[in-house]
Motif scaffolding. Sequence first.
Motif, PDB file in Angstrom:
ATOM      1  N   VAL A 173       5.305  37.528  -7.448  1.00 27.40           N
ATOM      2  CA  VAL A 173       6.382  38.504  -7.634  1.00 27.40           C
ATOM      3  C   VAL A 173       7.371  38.466  -6.477  1.00 27.40           C
ATOM      4  O   VAL A 173       8.583  38.342  -6.681  1.00 27.40           O
ATOM      5  N   PHE A 174       6.873  38.564  -5.251  1.00 29.87           N
ATOM      6  CA  PHE A 174       7.782  38.632  -4.106  1.00 29.87           C
ATOM      7  C   PHE A 174       8.534  37.319  -3.895  1.00 29.87           C
ATOM      8  O   PHE A 174       9.725  37.325  -3.584  1.00 29.87           O
ATOM      9  N   ASP A 175       7.862  36.185  -4.103  1.00 29.48           N
ATOM     10  CA  ASP A 175       8.554  34.904  -3.959  1.00 29.48           C
ATOM     11  C   ASP A 175       9.641  34.745  -5.017  1.00 29.48           C
ATOM     12  O   ASP A 175      10.724  34.219  -4.731  1.00 29.48           O
ATOM     13  N   ALA A 176       9.374  35.217  -6.234  1.00 27.96           N
ATOM     14  CA  ALA A 176      10.376  35.112  -7.296  1.00 27.96           C
ATOM     15  C   ALA A 176      11.573  36.017  -7.026  1.00 27.96           C
ATOM     16  O   ALA A 176      12.724  35.609  -7.176  1.00 27.96           O
ATOM     17  N   LEU A 177      11.307  37.255  -6.620  1.00 28.06           N
ATOM     18  CA  LEU A 177      12.403  38.205  -6.417  1.00 28.06           C
ATOM     19  C   LEU A 177      13.240  37.883  -5.185  1.00 28.06           C
ATOM     20  O   LEU A 177      14.425  38.235  -5.127  1.00 28.06           O
ATOM     21  N   LYS A 178      12.651  37.200  -4.207  1.00 27.44           N
ATOM     22  CA  LYS A 178      13.417  36.793  -3.019  1.00 27.44           C
ATOM     23  C   LYS A 178      14.584  35.885  -3.389  1.00 27.44           C
ATOM     24  O   LYS A 178      15.560  35.783  -2.636  1.00 27.44           O
ATOM     25  N   ALA A 179      14.468  35.210  -4.529  1.00 33.96           N
ATOM     26  CA  ALA A 179      15.518  34.275  -4.948  1.00 33.96           C
ATOM     27  C   ALA A 179      16.785  34.987  -5.414  1.00 33.96           C
ATOM     28  O   ALA A 179      17.808  34.353  -5.623  1.00 33.96           O
ATOM     29  N   ASP A 180      16.708  36.315  -5.589  1.00 34.34           N
ATOM     30  CA  ASP A 180      17.855  37.085  -6.080  1.00 34.34           C
ATOM     31  C   ASP A 180      18.426  37.921  -4.934  1.00 34.34           C
ATOM     32  O   ASP A 180      17.820  38.913  -4.519  1.00 34.34           O
ATOM     33  N   PRO A 181      19.596  37.549  -4.404  1.00 38.37           N
ATOM     34  CA  PRO A 181      20.166  38.278  -3.255  1.00 38.37           C
ATOM     35  C   PRO A 181      20.353  39.769  -3.513  1.00 38.37           C
ATOM     36  O   PRO A 181      20.256  40.577  -2.588  1.00 38.37           O
ATOM     37  N   SER A 182      20.587  40.146  -4.778  1.00 37.50           N
ATOM     38  CA  SER A 182      20.840  41.554  -5.080  1.00 37.50           C
ATOM     39  C   SER A 182      19.579  42.404  -4.957  1.00 37.50           C
ATOM     40  O   SER A 182      19.656  43.636  -4.910  1.00 37.50           O
TER      41      SER A 182
ATOM     42  N   GLU B  25       9.406  42.439   4.143  1.00 36.01           N
ATOM     43  CA  GLU B  25       9.026  41.054   4.445  1.00 36.01           C
ATOM     44  C   GLU B  25       7.586  40.833   3.990  1.00 36.01           C
ATOM     45  O   GLU B  25       6.689  41.620   4.287  1.00 36.01           O
ATOM     46  N   SER B  26       7.375  39.745   3.275  1.00 38.74           N
ATOM     47  CA  SER B  26       6.097  39.555   2.596  1.00 38.74           C
ATOM     48  C   SER B  26       5.842  38.063   2.418  1.00 38.74           C
ATOM     49  O   SER B  26       6.734  37.322   2.009  1.00 38.74           O
ATOM     50  N   HIS B  27       4.628  37.599   2.752  1.00 44.18           N
ATOM     51  CA  HIS B  27       4.279  36.177   2.659  1.00 44.18           C
ATOM     52  C   HIS B  27       2.833  36.029   2.220  1.00 44.18           C
ATOM     53  O   HIS B  27       2.010  36.925   2.443  1.00 44.18           O
ATOM     54  N   LEU B  28       2.517  34.880   1.651  1.00 44.37           N
ATOM     55  CA  LEU B  28       1.120  34.539   1.435  1.00 44.37           C
ATOM     56  C   LEU B  28       0.494  34.314   2.809  1.00 44.37           C
ATOM     57  O   LEU B  28       0.986  33.523   3.612  1.00 44.37           O
ATOM     58  N   PHE B  29      -0.591  35.033   3.077  1.00 47.31           N
ATOM     59  CA  PHE B  29      -1.219  34.990   4.403  1.00 47.31           C
ATOM     60  C   PHE B  29      -1.994  33.683   4.567  1.00 47.31           C
ATOM     61  O   PHE B  29      -2.919  33.401   3.820  1.00 47.31           O
ATOM     62  N   ARG B  30      -1.577  32.883   5.576  1.00 47.80           N
ATOM     63  CA  ARG B  30      -2.154  31.543   5.713  1.00 47.80           C
ATOM     64  C   ARG B  30      -2.927  31.318   7.011  1.00 47.80           C
ATOM     65  O   ARG B  30      -3.934  30.626   7.030  1.00 47.80           O
ATOM     66  N   ASN B  31      -2.434  31.883   8.125  1.00 44.22           N
ATOM     67  CA  ASN B  31      -3.017  31.471   9.401  1.00 44.22           C
ATOM     68  C   ASN B  31      -2.763  32.511  10.500  1.00 44.22           C
ATOM     69  O   ASN B  31      -2.075  33.515  10.278  1.00 44.22           O
ATOM     70  N   PHE B  32      -3.297  32.228  11.664  1.00 37.59           N
ATOM     71  CA  PHE B  32      -3.167  33.123  12.805  1.00 37.59           C
ATOM     72  C   PHE B  32      -1.710  33.277  13.240  1.00 37.59           C
ATOM     73  O   PHE B  32      -1.274  34.382  13.612  1.00 37.59           O
TER      74      PHE B  32
ATOM     75  N   ILE C 188      12.326  40.500 -12.648  1.00 32.79           N
ATOM     76  CA  ILE C 188      11.098  39.874 -13.161  1.00 32.79           C
ATOM     77  C   ILE C 188      11.433  39.025 -14.387  1.00 32.79           C
ATOM     78  O   ILE C 188      10.982  37.877 -14.519  1.00 32.79           O
ATOM     79  N   ASP C 189      12.224  39.568 -15.309  1.00 33.14           N
ATOM     80  CA  ASP C 189      12.620  38.824 -16.508  1.00 33.14           C
ATOM     81  C   ASP C 189      13.353  37.531 -16.164  1.00 33.14           C
ATOM     82  O   ASP C 189      13.135  36.488 -16.785  1.00 33.14           O
ATOM     83  N   GLN C 190      14.248  37.612 -15.187  1.00 34.23           N
ATOM     84  CA  GLN C 190      15.089  36.466 -14.869  1.00 34.23           C
ATOM     85  C   GLN C 190      14.375  35.387 -14.064  1.00 34.23           C
ATOM     86  O   GLN C 190      14.680  34.202 -14.209  1.00 34.23           O
ATOM     87  N   HIS C 191      13.423  35.783 -13.235  1.00 31.44           N
ATOM     88  CA  HIS C 191      12.875  34.832 -12.270  1.00 31.44           C
ATOM     89  C   HIS C 191      11.407  34.482 -12.476  1.00 31.44           C
ATOM     90  O   HIS C 191      10.877  33.640 -11.748  1.00 31.44           O
ATOM     91  N   ILE C 192      10.729  35.120 -13.426  1.00 31.55           N
ATOM     92  CA  ILE C 192       9.341  34.759 -13.746  1.00 31.55           C
ATOM     93  C   ILE C 192       9.286  34.330 -15.205  1.00 31.55           C
ATOM     94  O   ILE C 192       9.702  35.076 -16.094  1.00 31.55           O
ATOM     95  N   HIS C 193       8.766  33.141 -15.452  1.00 31.96           N
ATOM     96  CA  HIS C 193       8.784  32.578 -16.800  1.00 31.96           C
ATOM     97  C   HIS C 193       7.589  33.071 -17.605  1.00 31.96           C
ATOM     98  O   HIS C 193       6.583  32.375 -17.758  1.00 31.96           O
ATOM     99  N   ALA C 194       7.696  34.285 -18.078  1.00 24.85           N
ATOM    100  CA  ALA C 194       6.678  34.887 -18.943  1.00 24.85           C
ATOM    101  C   ALA C 194       7.351  36.050 -19.664  1.00 24.85           C
ATOM    102  O   ALA C 194       8.401  36.528 -19.253  1.00 24.85           O
ATOM    103  N   HIS C 195       6.713  36.503 -20.742  1.00 26.61           N
ATOM    104  CA  HIS C 195       7.291  37.551 -21.590  1.00 26.61           C
ATOM    105  C   HIS C 195       6.609  38.882 -21.298  1.00 26.61           C
ATOM    106  O   HIS C 195       5.396  39.032 -21.487  1.00 26.61           O
ATOM    107  N   PHE C 196       7.392  39.851 -20.836  1.00 25.84           N
ATOM    108  CA  PHE C 196       6.867  41.182 -20.549  1.00 25.84           C
ATOM    109  C   PHE C 196       7.631  42.231 -21.351  1.00 25.84           C
ATOM    110  O   PHE C 196       8.846  42.137 -21.519  1.00 25.84           O
TER     111      PHE C 196
END
Length: 454
Positions: free
Chosen positions: A208-217, A224-231, A392-400
């Motif tokens: 969700v957060f990675d998809a919505l980051k693509a929309d400046p509006s 700020e949100s990321h997949l937690f990977r390392n120290f 969500i509709d515009q940036h995630i390829h699934a039907h909700f």
Amino acid sequence: MSSKKVSVQIMNPGLLEEDCLVLGEALVKRWRIPTNYPLQLTFGSFKQKVRVLSLSKYTGLRLSQGLARKMGIVSKPTLHLSYQSGSGLRLGPLIGVLISRDDPDLPDKPFGSITMFCREMVHAGQKQGAYVYFFTPSHIGSSSSKVNGWIYGEGWHQAEMPAADVFYNRLTSRKLENKPSVQHFMKEVKSRYGSHFFNEKFLDKTEVFDALKADPSLLKYLPESHLFRNFAMLKGMCSRYPVVFLKPTRGSLGKGIIRISRNPEGSYQTLATQVGGTRRQNYENLTKLFASLSGKMKTTRYQIQQGLNLIDLSGRPVDFRALVQKNGTGAWEITSIVARTAGTHHFVSNLARGGTLSTVKEAMAKTHFPADIKAKAAVRLKKAALDLADGIDQHIHAHFGELGIDLAMDTSGRIWLIEVNSKPSKNDNTPLAMGKIRPSVRRMLDYASYLSSS
């Protein structure tokens, strides 16, 4: 295409030939339906050639018992009937609801805590001219054209049903949703019968957060949100923010969330959600804190997220849950929005963890905001929820067709996204008067009817 709602009457054996149906003479003449001539009757994936007989001073539809049984129709439903020259007659829409489990040994409550919701869907369908059935992954067989589902008519019954015009995915388990049989069924009914399948998958926080980051509006709503990977990521986030959260990317009901805060002397404290409250632990430094997390990271993927200075009521954090649904024209609308206040000894507001509900107005009245911010809060929250649903509709390829969108407001009045849930709860926790249908259920049927005619 001509369409109207008709009351369906099932005739006793021997009174009507199986391949015949009866319509009122006035309707037959108005729609110019040929009589005693083979026409195709469609109900979901069910198709059969039938002959139409007309009857004067009659306004309903009569089916033989044999034909009704093939279609899975019981009782005396009210359904939409449409006719188009060259295509024939169509009944419906037929709506299939995919649920996680059933219990045939409990005939009064075969679907546990969502049984009342299922009854509501049936009654809403009756009023709106749709036919609704329910099925679980175990009901899916080798053929996608038929499902052994549950229908309601003077009690719950199981019957063989055609594939529906529209399917609504209410599975509450990712494991069930990802079963090969379920995925194959979803693919087959869409490609073979043109069925629509909405809320077709779970969402995870990173997606969700990675998809919505693509929309400046939408950036204004996103902490700020990321997949937690390392120290290094933990160190960077803790240097930028006094509080950060670790949230399981596929978690729900507030399970497994860890709040990390920096103490004045430079050590760190974690609060972790657990049954009955929170577990508090202290660490001398981030290295030791990260070491305590490394075991959890082997089995759980976390999203690391900026902590926010949220409004609270007497020290209990408040957030807002918006139920956003598509309506009878396919557009997103706000069905409801409520404030959720965390329970004592909890830092998350989920009802499962002692949270309480109130209206937005009631919650905002207890804050120290100026009157103009209080007055505009509901409108601003609704706009944020609709903006995010469109994203969500515009940036995630699934039907909700419906989303539960959790929002928060910080002490400056800024609105933030917490998370998006594609499977909002339908548990029986609100007593309803007999026959009453909630707006959320009506809107679901409106959208399904819109899809079936699109």
